[in-house]
Write a protein that holds these residues in place. Structure first.
Motif, short mmCIF file in Angstrom:
data_model
loop_
_atom_site.label_atom_id
_atom_site.label_comp_id
_atom_site.label_asym_id
_atom_site.label_seq_id
_atom_site.Cartn_x
_atom_site.Cartn_y
_atom_site.Cartn_z
N ALA A 49 0.84 -1.20 0.00
CA ALA A 49 0.00 0.00 0.00
C ALA A 49 0.88 1.25 0.00
N LYS A 50 1.99 1.23 0.72
CA LYS A 50 2.92 2.37 0.74
C LYS A 50 3.53 2.58 -0.64
N VAL A 51 3.89 1.49 -1.31
CA VAL A 51 4.45 1.60 -2.66
C VAL A 51 3.42 2.25 -3.58
N CYS A 52 2.19 1.79 -3.52
CA CYS A 52 1.13 2.36 -4.36
C CYS A 52 0.92 3.83 -4.03
N ARG A 53 0.91 4.16 -2.75
CA ARG A 53 0.72 5.54 -2.32
C ARG A 53 1.83 6.44 -2.87
N ARG A 54 3.09 5.96 -2.81
CA ARG A 54 4.20 6.75 -3.34
C ARG A 54 4.04 7.01 -4.84
N TRP A 55 3.65 5.97 -5.57
CA TRP A 55 3.43 6.14 -7.01
C TRP A 55 2.33 7.16 -7.28
N LEU A 56 1.22 7.05 -6.54
CA LEU A 56 0.10 7.97 -6.76
C LEU A 56 0.46 9.40 -6.37
N GLU A 57 1.21 9.56 -5.28
CA GLU A 57 1.65 10.90 -4.87
C GLU A 57 2.59 11.50 -5.92
N GLY A 58 3.46 10.66 -6.47
CA GLY A 58 4.36 11.13 -7.52
C GLY A 58 3.60 11.54 -8.77
N ALA A 59 2.60 10.76 -9.11
CA ALA A 59 1.78 11.08 -10.29
C ALA A 59 1.03 12.38 -10.05
N ARG A 60 0.50 12.56 -8.84
CA ARG A 60 -0.22 13.79 -8.51
C ARG A 60 0.71 15.00 -8.60
N ALA A 61 1.93 14.87 -8.11
CA ALA A 61 2.90 15.97 -8.15
C ALA A 61 3.23 16.33 -9.60
N ARG A 62 3.41 15.31 -10.44
CA ARG A 62 3.71 15.57 -11.86
C ARG A 62 2.53 16.25 -12.55
N LEU A 63 1.32 15.81 -12.23
CA LEU A 63 0.13 16.42 -12.81
C LEU A 63 0.00 17.87 -12.36
N ASP A 64 0.19 18.12 -11.07
CA ASP A 64 0.10 19.48 -10.55
C ASP A 64 1.14 20.39 -11.21
N ALA A 65 2.36 19.87 -11.39
CA ALA A 65 3.42 20.66 -12.03
C ALA A 65 3.06 20.97 -13.48
N ALA A 66 2.53 20.00 -14.19
CA ALA A 66 2.14 20.22 -15.59
C ALA A 66 1.01 21.24 -15.68
N LEU A 67 0.04 21.15 -14.77
CA LEU A 67 -1.07 22.11 -14.78
C LEU A 67 -0.59 23.51 -14.43
N ALA A 68 0.34 23.60 -13.49
CA ALA A 68 0.89 24.90 -13.11
C ALA A 68 1.66 25.51 -14.27
N GLU A 69 2.43 24.69 -14.96
CA GLU A 69 3.19 25.16 -16.12
C GLU A 69 2.25 25.66 -17.21
N GLU A 70 1.19 24.91 -17.43
CA GLU A 70 0.20 25.30 -18.45
C GLU A 70 -0.44 26.63 -18.08
N ALA A 71 -0.76 26.79 -16.80
CA ALA A 71 -1.39 28.03 -16.34
C ALA A 71 -0.43 29.21 -16.50
N GLU A 72 0.86 29.00 -16.23
CA GLU A 72 1.86 30.06 -16.39
C GLU A 72 1.98 30.45 -17.85
N GLU A 73 1.95 29.47 -18.75
CA GLU A 73 2.02 29.77 -20.19
C GLU A 73 0.81 30.56 -20.65
N GLU A 74 -0.36 30.23 -20.13
CA GLU A 74 -1.58 30.96 -20.49
C GLU A 74 -1.52 32.39 -19.97
N ASP A 75 -0.98 32.57 -18.75
CA ASP A 75 -0.86 33.91 -18.18
C ASP A 75 0.14 34.76 -18.95
N ALA A 76 1.15 34.13 -19.52
CA ALA A 76 2.18 34.85 -20.25
C ALA A 76 1.67 35.34 -21.62
N GLU A 77 0.61 34.75 -22.11
CA GLU A 77 0.09 35.11 -23.44
C GLU A 77 -0.66 36.39 -23.42
#
Length: 74
Positions: A46-74
């Motif tokens: 369960a800890k292994v699964c949790r780490r994978w899911l937390e990592g995936a969430r962090a990557r998704l959040d980073a991608a969404l933040a990057e996308e939002a920054e690009e939209e704000d820059a336009e």
């Protein structure tokens, strides 16, 4: 299987093994010692699964933040 070996497990491998552990625990017929070992293994998986899911969430959040920054820059 613990420690470094668990770190090498993919999310799917850990999830599938966790499903099997739960199935065995629910089926019963194991000794107390076997049940405890299965429970401990399930906690590790369960800890292994949790780490994978937390990592995936962090990557998704980073991608969404990057996308939002690009939209704000336009």
């Amino acid at each position: 299987m613990t420690g470094k070996v668990d770190e090498a497990l993919s999310y799917e491998q850990a999830r599938d093994e966790l499903i099997e552990v739960v199935r065995r625990l629910e089926a019963g017929g194991t000794t107390l010692e076997e049940s405890l070992a299965l429970w401990e293994r399930g906690e590790e998986l369960a800890k292994v699964c949790r780490r994978w899911l937390e990592g995936a969430r962090a990557r998704l959040d980073a991608a969404l933040a990057e996308e939002a920054e690009e939209e704000d820059a336009e």
